[in-house]
Write a protein that holds these residues in place. Structure first.
Motif, PDB file in Angstrom:
ATOM      1  N   MET A   1     -20.565 -10.628  -9.914  1.00 50.27           N
ATOM      2  CA  MET A   1     -19.414 -10.446 -10.778  1.00 50.27           C
ATOM      3  C   MET A   1     -19.485  -9.115 -11.521  1.00 50.27           C
ATOM      4  N   SER A   2     -20.698  -8.758 -12.008  1.00 52.64           N
ATOM      5  CA  SER A   2     -20.878  -7.492 -12.714  1.00 52.64           C
ATOM      6  C   SER A   2     -20.615  -6.318 -11.786  1.00 52.64           C
ATOM      7  N   GLU A   3     -21.000  -6.474 -10.497  1.00 50.72           N
ATOM      8  CA  GLU A   3     -20.754  -5.418  -9.516  1.00 50.72           C
ATOM      9  C   GLU A   3     -19.248  -5.199  -9.345  1.00 50.72           C
ATOM     10  N   ARG A   4     -18.501  -6.285  -9.330  1.00 49.60           N
ATOM     11  CA  ARG A   4     -17.049  -6.199  -9.204  1.00 49.60           C
ATOM     12  C   ARG A   4     -16.447  -5.508 -10.435  1.00 49.60           C
ATOM     13  N   LYS A   5     -16.901  -5.891 -11.617  1.00 52.79           N
ATOM     14  CA  LYS A   5     -16.400  -5.274 -12.850  1.00 52.79           C
ATOM     15  C   LYS A   5     -16.705  -3.790 -12.891  1.00 52.79           C
ATOM     16  N   ASN A   6     -17.910  -3.431 -12.469  1.00 53.83           N
ATOM     17  CA  ASN A   6     -18.290  -2.016 -12.463  1.00 53.83           C
ATOM     18  C   ASN A   6     -17.436  -1.213 -11.501  1.00 53.83           C
ATOM     19  N   TYR A   7     -17.132  -1.818 -10.354  1.00 56.94           N
ATOM     20  CA  TYR A   7     -16.289  -1.111  -9.386  1.00 56.94           C
ATOM     21  C   TYR A   7     -14.892  -0.900  -9.956  1.00 56.94           C
ATOM     22  N   ILE A   8     -14.334  -1.933 -10.590  1.00 55.88           N
ATOM     23  CA  ILE A   8     -12.999  -1.816 -11.183  1.00 55.88           C
ATOM     24  C   ILE A   8     -12.968  -0.662 -12.198  1.00 55.88           C
ATOM     25  N   LYS A   9     -14.018  -0.577 -13.012  1.00 59.32           N
ATOM     26  CA  LYS A   9     -14.104   0.486 -14.016  1.00 59.32           C
ATOM     27  C   LYS A   9     -14.196   1.866 -13.379  1.00 59.32           C
ATOM     28  N   SER A  10     -14.780   1.930 -12.180  1.00 56.80           N
ATOM     29  CA  SER A  10     -14.980   3.221 -11.517  1.00 56.80           C
ATOM     30  C   SER A  10     -13.709   3.740 -10.845  1.00 56.80           C
ATOM     31  N   CYS A  11     -12.695   2.882 -10.706  1.00 52.79           N
ATOM     32  CA  CYS A  11     -11.466   3.279 -10.020  1.00 52.79           C
ATOM     33  C   CYS A  11     -10.569   4.107 -10.948  1.00 52.79           C
ATOM     34  N   GLU A  12     -10.016   5.172 -10.416  1.00 54.11           N
ATOM     35  CA  GLU A  12      -9.047   5.955 -11.185  1.00 54.11           C
ATOM     36  C   GLU A  12      -7.741   5.188 -11.381  1.00 54.11           C
ATOM     37  N   VAL A  13      -7.456   4.313 -10.437  1.00 52.77           N
ATOM     38  CA  VAL A  13      -6.258   3.471 -10.530  1.00 52.77           C
ATOM     39  C   VAL A  13      -6.682   2.017 -10.350  1.00 52.77           C
ATOM     40  N   SER A  14      -6.420   1.172 -11.337  1.00 53.64           N
ATOM     41  CA  SER A  14      -6.708  -0.258 -11.217  1.00 53.64           C
ATOM     42  C   SER A  14      -5.926  -0.988 -12.305  1.00 53.64           C
ATOM     43  N   GLU A  15      -4.749  -1.473 -11.935  1.00 51.81           N
ATOM     44  CA  GLU A  15      -3.902  -2.136 -12.925  1.00 51.81           C
ATOM     45  C   GLU A  15      -2.981  -3.145 -12.261  1.00 51.81           C
ATOM     46  N   VAL A  16      -2.658  -4.186 -13.020  1.00 53.31           N
ATOM     47  CA  VAL A  16      -1.597  -5.109 -12.637  1.00 53.31           C
ATOM     48  C   VAL A  16      -0.384  -4.738 -13.480  1.00 53.31           C
ATOM     49  N   THR A  17       0.681  -4.373 -12.807  1.00 55.43           N
ATOM     50  CA  THR A  17       1.902  -3.962 -13.494  1.00 55.43           C
ATOM     51  C   THR A  17       3.037  -4.905 -13.140  1.00 55.43           C
ATOM     52  N   GLU A  18       4.053  -4.952 -13.973  1.00 60.69           N
ATOM     53  CA  GLU A  18       5.205  -5.806 -13.707  1.00 60.69           C
ATOM     54  C   GLU A  18       6.398  -4.942 -13.339  1.00 60.69           C
ATOM     55  N   LEU A  19       6.975  -5.209 -12.178  1.00 61.49           N
ATOM     56  CA  LEU A  19       8.102  -4.444 -11.672  1.00 61.49           C
ATOM     57  C   LEU A  19       9.280  -5.374 -11.399  1.00 61.49           C
ATOM     58  N   THR A  20      10.481  -4.836 -11.506  1.00 62.32           N
ATOM     59  CA  THR A  20      11.671  -5.610 -11.146  1.00 62.32           C
ATOM     60  C   THR A  20      12.029  -5.285  -9.702  1.00 62.32           C
ATOM     61  N   LEU A  21      11.899  -6.271  -8.851  1.00 61.36           N
ATOM     62  CA  LEU A  21      12.129  -6.099  -7.416  1.00 61.36           C
ATOM     63  C   LEU A  21      13.208  -7.073  -6.960  1.00 61.36           C
ATOM     64  N   GLY A  22      14.300  -6.532  -6.434  1.00 64.62           N
ATOM     65  CA  GLY A  22      15.386  -7.396  -5.991  1.00 64.62           C
ATOM     66  C   GLY A  22      15.971  -8.240  -7.096  1.00 64.62           C
ATOM     67  N   GLY A  23      15.851  -7.756  -8.342  1.00 66.86           N
ATOM     68  CA  GLY A  23      16.388  -8.490  -9.479  1.00 66.86           C
ATOM     69  C   GLY A  23      15.411  -9.451 -10.137  1.00 66.86           C
ATOM     70  N   TYR A  24      14.172  -9.551  -9.611  1.00 63.89           N
ATOM     71  CA  TYR A  24      13.176 -10.467 -10.155  1.00 63.89           C
ATOM     72  C   TYR A  24      11.958  -9.692 -10.667  1.00 63.89           C
ATOM     73  N   LYS A  25      11.519 -10.012 -11.887  1.00 66.16           N
ATOM     74  CA  LYS A  25      10.304  -9.399 -12.405  1.00 66.16           C
ATOM     75  C   LYS A  25       9.096  -9.986 -11.687  1.00 66.16           C
ATOM     76  N   GLN A  26       8.230  -9.100 -11.180  1.00 66.88           N
ATOM     77  CA  GLN A  26       7.096  -9.559 -10.386  1.00 66.88           C
ATOM     78  C   GLN A  26       5.847  -8.717 -10.671  1.00 66.88           C
ATOM     79  N   LYS A  27       4.688  -9.390 -10.658  1.00 68.33           N
ATOM     80  CA  LYS A  27       3.416  -8.703 -10.874  1.00 68.33           C
ATOM     81  C   LYS A  27       2.946  -8.061  -9.574  1.00 68.33           C
ATOM     82  N   VAL A  28       2.419  -6.844  -9.693  1.00 67.69           N
ATOM     83  CA  VAL A  28       1.914  -6.094  -8.543  1.00 67.69           C
ATOM     84  C   VAL A  28       0.583  -5.457  -8.939  1.00 67.69           C
ATOM     85  N   LEU A  29      -0.417  -5.575  -8.085  1.00 66.56           N
ATOM     86  CA  LEU A  29      -1.713  -4.933  -8.314  1.00 66.56           C
ATOM     87  C   LEU A  29      -1.753  -3.592  -7.594  1.00 66.56           C
ATOM     88  N   ILE A  30      -2.155  -2.547  -8.317  1.00 69.82           N
ATOM     89  CA  ILE A  30      -2.319  -1.212  -7.735  1.00 69.82           C
ATOM     90  C   ILE A  30      -3.751  -0.779  -7.995  1.00 69.82           C
TER      91      ILE A  30
END
Length: 323
Positions: A1-30
């Protein structure tokens, strides 16, 4: 689990954002190791099956996110975006959402190359979106392409040639009943056919191949920093349960004429024992479409659901494709 957390921290891009797609708000991981990598939007199978790639996969696939900025989207009605999908939903609604997602991601990464990676049902969305916004895409990569005659094709019947007589009879009756029956009958027939295909054929899972590491993925979703247990349950049991329109559309679909219209690089990977989305049909369609943008590659010892080796083949081929 710590290895996974460390990798996430090392990424320049790592976020869950909410976008409106086809009229519906939806979560997307980038997520990507570098923000300058090519961007790959994953369109999962189903409809309503965000496995193996989902919003709950942050830090889970470093081999992929070290090569590309991966965009993982739980299509509305499942996973992190679970809601009821009633009979008003059509395939084109999901194409609208995919188009909007492409536009949003292109706006965030205007200088990066942008690709679609469609799996099974996701291949429909990939093809239709590529025809709508070719100017925004640098290519499309697909595994298990849905083109036409889903399930109801010659390969399905011949796949049971060495199965017990009772199984052959059941399959023959299902194929003869066809797709124009009452939905309750169709739904039951599809469930029976799925079980028989798994038991007697290599159409879904090739029995000669090492299975994909589903246990690792399930554990990863359960320990995801972005998934609740409710989201986890909605990976499999979700808002698509009572929809009767999407499967009718799928079973009567014929996308083969559209391949001749593709204007971007378009690579299809097919398992050699995939009878669900008939590899024979895909090969013939690609040959006859007379479009130099469209190519197909057959993966040995693989069915409609990729084995461990087929997943590796997908990864290696995708890396070559985007570079």
């Amino acid at each position: 689990m710590s290895e996974r957390k460390n990798y996430i921290k090392s990424c320049e891009v790592s976020e869950v954002t909410e976008l409106t797609l086809g009229g519906y708000k939806q979560k997307v991981l980038i997520e990507g190791k570098s923000k300058n990598l090519p961007v790959v939007i994953v369109l999962h199978g189903g409809p309503g099956s965000p496995v193996p790639f989902s919003v709950g996969c942050r830090g889970l696939f470093p081999e992929w996110t070290s090569k590309a900025v991966m965009v993982f989207w739980d299509q509305v009605g499942c996973g992190a975006n679970n809601c009821k999908i009633d009979d008003s939903f059509k395939i084109e609604n999901f194409v609208d959402m995919t188009r909007d997602l492409v536009a949003e991601i292109k706006e965030r990464f205007p200088e990066n190359k942008l690709y679609l990676f469609g799996i099974s049902w996701g291949s429909i969305l990939a093809l239709k979106t590529a025809l709508r916004v070719p100017e925004k895409l640098d290519g499309v990569f697909v595994y298990g392409h849905v083109l036409k005659n889903l399930f109801f094709n010659e390969e399905i019947a011949s796949a049971f040639s060495s199965a017990p007589h009772k199984a052959r009879q059941t399959v023959q009756k299902i194929l003869e009943t066809g797709t124009d029956c009452e939905y309750a009958v169709l739904d039951k027939n599809l469930k029976v056919l799925y079980k028989l295909l798994n038991k007697h054929t290599d159409a879904y899972y090739n029995k000669n191949a090492k299975p994909a590491p589903i246990g690792k993925i399930v554990k990863g979703l359960l320990t995801s920093p972005d998934y609740s247990f409710k989201d986890f349950k909605a990976v499999m049991k979700n808002g698509y349960a009572n929809n009767t329109t999407l499967w009718r559309e799928l079973l009567n679909l014929d996308l083969s004429p559209l391949l001749s219209e593709v204007q971007v690089r378009y690579l299809i990977l097919q398992g050699d024992t995939d009878y669900v989305t008939s590899t024979k049909t895909v090969l013939e369609t690609v040959e006859n479409c007379n479009n130099k943008n469209v190519t197909v590659k057959v993966v040995k010892n693989a069915g409609h659901m990729p084995s461990a080796d087929a997943m590796e083949e997908c990864f290696n081929t995708l890396v070559q494709f985007i570079q």
